[in-house]
Design a protein around this motif. Structure first.
Motif, PDB file in Angstrom:
ATOM      1  N   TYR A 249      51.625  18.502  42.028  1.00  0.00           N
ATOM      2  CA  TYR A 249      50.586  18.566  41.008  1.00  0.00           C
ATOM      3  C   TYR A 249      51.140  18.867  39.614  1.00  0.00           C
ATOM      4  N   THR A 250      52.406  19.287  39.533  1.00  0.00           N
ATOM      5  CA  THR A 250      53.026  19.514  38.218  1.00  0.00           C
ATOM      6  C   THR A 250      54.085  18.450  37.928  1.00  0.00           C
ATOM      7  N   ALA A 251      53.999  17.310  38.620  1.00  0.00           N
ATOM      8  CA  ALA A 251      55.039  16.277  38.521  1.00  0.00           C
ATOM      9  C   ALA A 251      55.259  15.803  37.083  1.00  0.00           C
ATOM     10  N   ALA A 252      54.180  15.547  36.351  1.00  0.00           N
ATOM     11  CA  ALA A 252      54.330  15.040  34.986  1.00  0.00           C
ATOM     12  C   ALA A 252      55.037  16.059  34.096  1.00  0.00           C
ATOM     13  N   THR A 253      54.679  17.324  34.231  1.00  0.00           N
ATOM     14  CA  THR A 253      55.316  18.382  33.434  1.00  0.00           C
ATOM     15  C   THR A 253      56.777  18.554  33.819  1.00  0.00           C
TER      16      THR A 253
ATOM     17  N   GLU B 298      52.448  25.587  25.431  1.00  0.00           N
ATOM     18  CA  GLU B 298      52.753  26.800  26.189  1.00  0.00           C
ATOM     19  C   GLU B 298      53.150  26.476  27.628  1.00  0.00           C
ATOM     20  N   VAL B 299      52.466  25.497  28.216  1.00  0.00           N
ATOM     21  CA  VAL B 299      52.813  25.078  29.576  1.00  0.00           C
ATOM     22  C   VAL B 299      54.245  24.570  29.615  1.00  0.00           C
ATOM     23  N   LEU B 300      54.609  23.707  28.653  1.00  0.00           N
ATOM     24  CA  LEU B 300      55.961  23.165  28.618  1.00  0.00           C
ATOM     25  C   LEU B 300      57.001  24.240  28.314  1.00  0.00           C
ATOM     26  N   ALA B 301      56.629  25.235  27.538  1.00  0.00           N
ATOM     27  CA  ALA B 301      57.577  26.275  27.134  1.00  0.00           C
ATOM     28  C   ALA B 301      57.855  27.262  28.259  1.00  0.00           C
ATOM     29  N   TRP B 302      56.795  27.724  28.943  1.00  0.00           N
ATOM     30  CA  TRP B 302      56.994  28.764  29.957  1.00  0.00           C
ATOM     31  C   TRP B 302      55.895  28.850  31.021  1.00  0.00           C
ATOM     32  N   ALA B 303      54.664  28.462  30.681  1.00  0.00           N
ATOM     33  CA  ALA B 303      53.547  28.704  31.599  1.00  0.00           C
ATOM     34  C   ALA B 303      53.594  27.820  32.849  1.00  0.00           C
ATOM     35  N   TRP B 304      54.389  26.743  32.842  1.00  0.00           N
ATOM     36  CA  TRP B 304      54.531  25.912  34.041  1.00  0.00           C
ATOM     37  C   TRP B 304      55.086  26.719  35.209  1.00  0.00           C
ATOM     38  N   ARG B 305      55.781  27.833  34.892  1.00  0.00           N
ATOM     39  CA  ARG B 305      56.420  28.634  35.924  1.00  0.00           C
ATOM     40  C   ARG B 305      55.420  29.458  36.747  1.00  0.00           C
ATOM     41  N   ILE B 306      54.274  29.772  36.173  1.00  0.00           N
ATOM     42  CA  ILE B 306      53.333  30.703  36.803  1.00  0.00           C
ATOM     43  C   ILE B 306      52.903  30.262  38.202  1.00  0.00           C
ATOM     44  N   PRO B 307      52.463  29.003  38.404  1.00  0.00           N
ATOM     45  CA  PRO B 307      52.050  28.610  39.763  1.00  0.00           C
ATOM     46  C   PRO B 307      53.151  28.768  40.804  1.00  0.00           C
ATOM     47  N   PHE B 308      54.409  28.578  40.400  1.00  0.00           N
ATOM     48  CA  PHE B 308      55.522  28.734  41.340  1.00  0.00           C
ATOM     49  C   PHE B 308      55.791  30.206  41.637  1.00  0.00           C
ATOM     50  N   LEU B 309      55.734  31.035  40.615  1.00  0.00           N
ATOM     51  CA  LEU B 309      56.028  32.453  40.797  1.00  0.00           C
ATOM     52  C   LEU B 309      54.968  33.168  41.625  1.00  0.00           C
ATOM     53  N   LEU B 310      53.732  32.647  41.616  1.00  0.00           N
ATOM     54  CA  LEU B 310      52.676  33.246  42.428  1.00  0.00           C
ATOM     55  C   LEU B 310      53.000  33.197  43.919  1.00  0.00           C
ATOM     56  N   SER B 311      53.889  32.303  44.300  1.00  0.00           N
ATOM     57  CA  SER B 311      54.262  32.172  45.710  1.00  0.00           C
ATOM     58  C   SER B 311      54.838  33.451  46.274  1.00  0.00           C
ATOM     59  N   ALA B 312      55.478  34.243  45.437  1.00  0.00           N
ATOM     60  CA  ALA B 312      56.072  35.493  45.921  1.00  0.00           C
ATOM     61  C   ALA B 312      55.011  36.407  46.512  1.00  0.00           C
ATOM     62  N   LEU B 313      53.833  36.441  45.892  1.00  0.00           N
ATOM     63  CA  LEU B 313      52.745  37.297  46.382  1.00  0.00           C
ATOM     64  C   LEU B 313      52.178  36.779  47.699  1.00  0.00           C
ATOM     65  N   THR B 314      51.926  35.467  47.770  1.00  0.00           N
ATOM     66  CA  THR B 314      51.348  34.904  48.990  1.00  0.00           C
ATOM     67  C   THR B 314      52.331  34.965  50.151  1.00  0.00           C
ATOM     68  N   ALA B 315      53.624  34.855  49.862  1.00  0.00           N
ATOM     69  CA  ALA B 315      54.629  34.929  50.930  1.00  0.00           C
ATOM     70  C   ALA B 315      54.638  36.301  51.579  1.00  0.00           C
TER      71      ALA B 315
ATOM     72  N   GLY C 143      43.931  23.779  42.168  1.00  0.00           N
ATOM     73  CA  GLY C 143      43.116  24.672  41.341  1.00  0.00           C
ATOM     74  C   GLY C 143      43.949  25.536  40.423  1.00  0.00           C
ATOM     75  N   VAL C 144      45.056  26.078  40.943  1.00  0.00           N
ATOM     76  CA  VAL C 144      45.914  26.936  40.120  1.00  0.00           C
ATOM     77  C   VAL C 144      46.547  26.139  38.985  1.00  0.00           C
ATOM     78  N   VAL C 145      47.029  24.928  39.288  1.00  0.00           N
ATOM     79  CA  VAL C 145      47.638  24.096  38.245  1.00  0.00           C
ATOM     80  C   VAL C 145      46.598  23.704  37.198  1.00  0.00           C
ATOM     81  N   ALA C 146      45.392  23.346  37.652  1.00  0.00           N
ATOM     82  CA  ALA C 146      44.330  22.983  36.701  1.00  0.00           C
ATOM     83  C   ALA C 146      43.938  24.173  35.836  1.00  0.00           C
ATOM     84  N   LEU C 147      43.798  25.340  36.455  1.00  0.00           N
ATOM     85  CA  LEU C 147      43.441  26.543  35.694  1.00  0.00           C
ATOM     86  C   LEU C 147      44.544  26.905  34.706  1.00  0.00           C
ATOM     87  N   ASN C 148      45.762  26.747  35.140  1.00  0.00           N
ATOM     88  CA  ASN C 148      46.902  27.047  34.273  1.00  0.00           C
ATOM     89  C   ASN C 148      46.891  26.169  33.023  1.00  0.00           C
TER      90      ASN C 148
END
Length: 429
Positions: free
Chosen positions: A36-40, A184-201, A171-176
């Motif tokens: 879902y973040t392929a284009a970015t 902001e997404v290109l600069a740093w916010a693209w990382r947020i959906p990936f980093l959330l994985s630490a909590l769910t893991a 949903g997370v990518v769309a909300l982001n």
């Protein structure tokens, strides 16, 4: 020992469903947040390419992860059939969480050059290896915990959680992208959906670590009937069933990764649909899919697996082309209507699917044999679907050329399902 007494002894069916499903949600979230973040990601890791070619490269890396599926299937299948479902599922969810979190920490091409996409490839390979052990393990876990007449319903939560993982990622990518600007997404916010994985893991690991082994596998252990070499024995005794599992999975995986992963990109980049409409309609379709799956699973316990599976495969065979035309030419209404139609047909297959596939194989070889057929099909037709679809448009110049994928896969799976025996009311063997 009866199913109900076993469930009471091991902590209850509700906990089994939660433990069996939550890790599957997390692993599918991790796997699909990339898509879902392929284009970015194309802009950040392949910046010297134009837009479509960058997306093509990004989907190629997405496909690379699927090349590790066979190795993951063999490894986790061996562990799951020899030592138990639980330990395989714990290791799988731990590996996936670590790989996804590390993607969120990767430097981009601008920082370290060509090393950035190379590291991305390595982490996608780890993701592919780990997720290969998740689907079959989760399906076996749920079906083996189920009361005899409710395997379709219990097994359907494997797909409820799969769709929920897709939905959560979307949903997370769309909300982001809504909260933050494109810069902001290109600069740093693209990382947020990936980093959330630490909590769910961590949550998935906690749930699974305390869960008891399935009653069916425990019975095999107590009888001393577990396989010494599950892969060797499975290939020798269950090869025809493995091939049926491969054909059975062909449509399933194409439908998921074509319609649910690639379609938002196709709508925005090819069909000219507003990106917000593409994302929102995808989320609506995923909600419909998630809500409908368990109902079809429960229905299959009453009417059988085959009627629903045949209807779904025939539906994709007949309706894929008209739905793609509707998505392209039907305006906003057509986009939403097309997504909902696909969701309902896919739910009709996904509800009885896990139970039907699990019931093909004996308990002592179920994890290994189901993993092989399923994951080889996912490798061949799932991860490659977005890449092939994007390449087909470039090669042919036709926006509709990708629709050949679901049509051909539907034809193959329909033939397989027609030739299957009905297993809904048979005892697990």
């Amino acid at each position: 020992m009866s199913d109900n007494s076993t469930l009471t002894r091991t902590g209850g069916s509700l906990r089994a469903v939660v433990a069996g499903s939550f890790g599957n949600i997390m692993e599918n979230y991790d796997n699909l947040v990339y898509g879902y973040t392929a284009a970015t990601l194309g802009k950040l890791f392949f910046p010297e390419s134009d837009g479509l070619v960058g997306t093509l490269y990004t989907f190629a890396v997405f496909a690379v992860g699927f090349l590790m599926r066979p190795l993951g299937a063999i490894t986790f299948g061996h562990v799951g059939d020899k030592f138990g479902r639980r330990i395989a599922l714990v290791v799988s969810v731990l590996m996936m969480g670590a790989a996804t979190t590390l993607i969120g920490l990767l430097p981009t091409y601008e920082s370290i050059g060509v090393l950035a996409p190379l590291l991305l490839v390595v982490l996608r390979m780890v993701q592919g290896f780990s997720v290969a052990g998740e689907w079959a393990g989760s399906a076996a876990f749920l079906v083996e915990y189920a009361p005899a007449r409710r395997r379709g319903f219990f097994g359907s939560f494997n797909q409820v959680s799969t769709a929920a993982g897709f939905l959560l990622a979307s949903g997370v990518v769309a909300l982001n992208s809504t909260i933050f600007t494109e810069a902001e997404v290109l600069a740093w916010a693209w990382r947020i959906p990936f980093l959330l994985s630490a909590l769910t893991a961590v949550a998935a690991l906690w749930l699974r670590y305390g869960m008891a082994e399935t009653p069916a596998f425990t019975e095999e252990q107590e009888k001393g009937a577990t396989a010494k070499s599950p892969l060797k024995e499975g290939l020798r005794t269950e090869f025809p069933s493995i091939m049926r599992g491969f054909g059975f999975t062909m449509l399933w995986t194409v439908a998921y990764f074509f319609f649910l992963t690639y379609l938002p990109t196709w709508l925005a980049d090819v069909a000219g649909v507003d990106p917000g409409v593409a994302r929102t309609s995808n989320i609506v379709g995923l909600v419909v899919l998630t809500v409908c799956i368990a109902s079809f699973g429960a229905l299959s316990d009453r009417v059988g697996r085959k009627p629903l599976l045949i209807a779904a495969a025939a539906g994709f065979l007949v309706l894929s082309w008209p739905v793609m035309l509707l998505l392209q030419n039907g305006g906003v209404f057509g986009v939403y209507a097309g997504q909902i139609v696909i969701a309902v047909i896919l739910a009709m297959f996904s509800g009885p699917g896990p139970a039907a596939l699990s019931e093909m194989f004996p308990t002592k070889l179920r994890y290994s044999t189901m993993s092989i057929g399923y994951n080889f099909a996912v490798m061949a037709f799932g991860g490659t679907a977005p890449f092939i679809a994007t390449g087909a448009i470039q090669l042919t110049g036709s926006d509709m050329s990708p629709v050949v994928l679901p049509i051909v896969s539907a034809f193959v799976t329909l033939l397989v399902v027609i030739g299957m025996r009905e297993t809904a009311h048979r005892r697990l063997h």
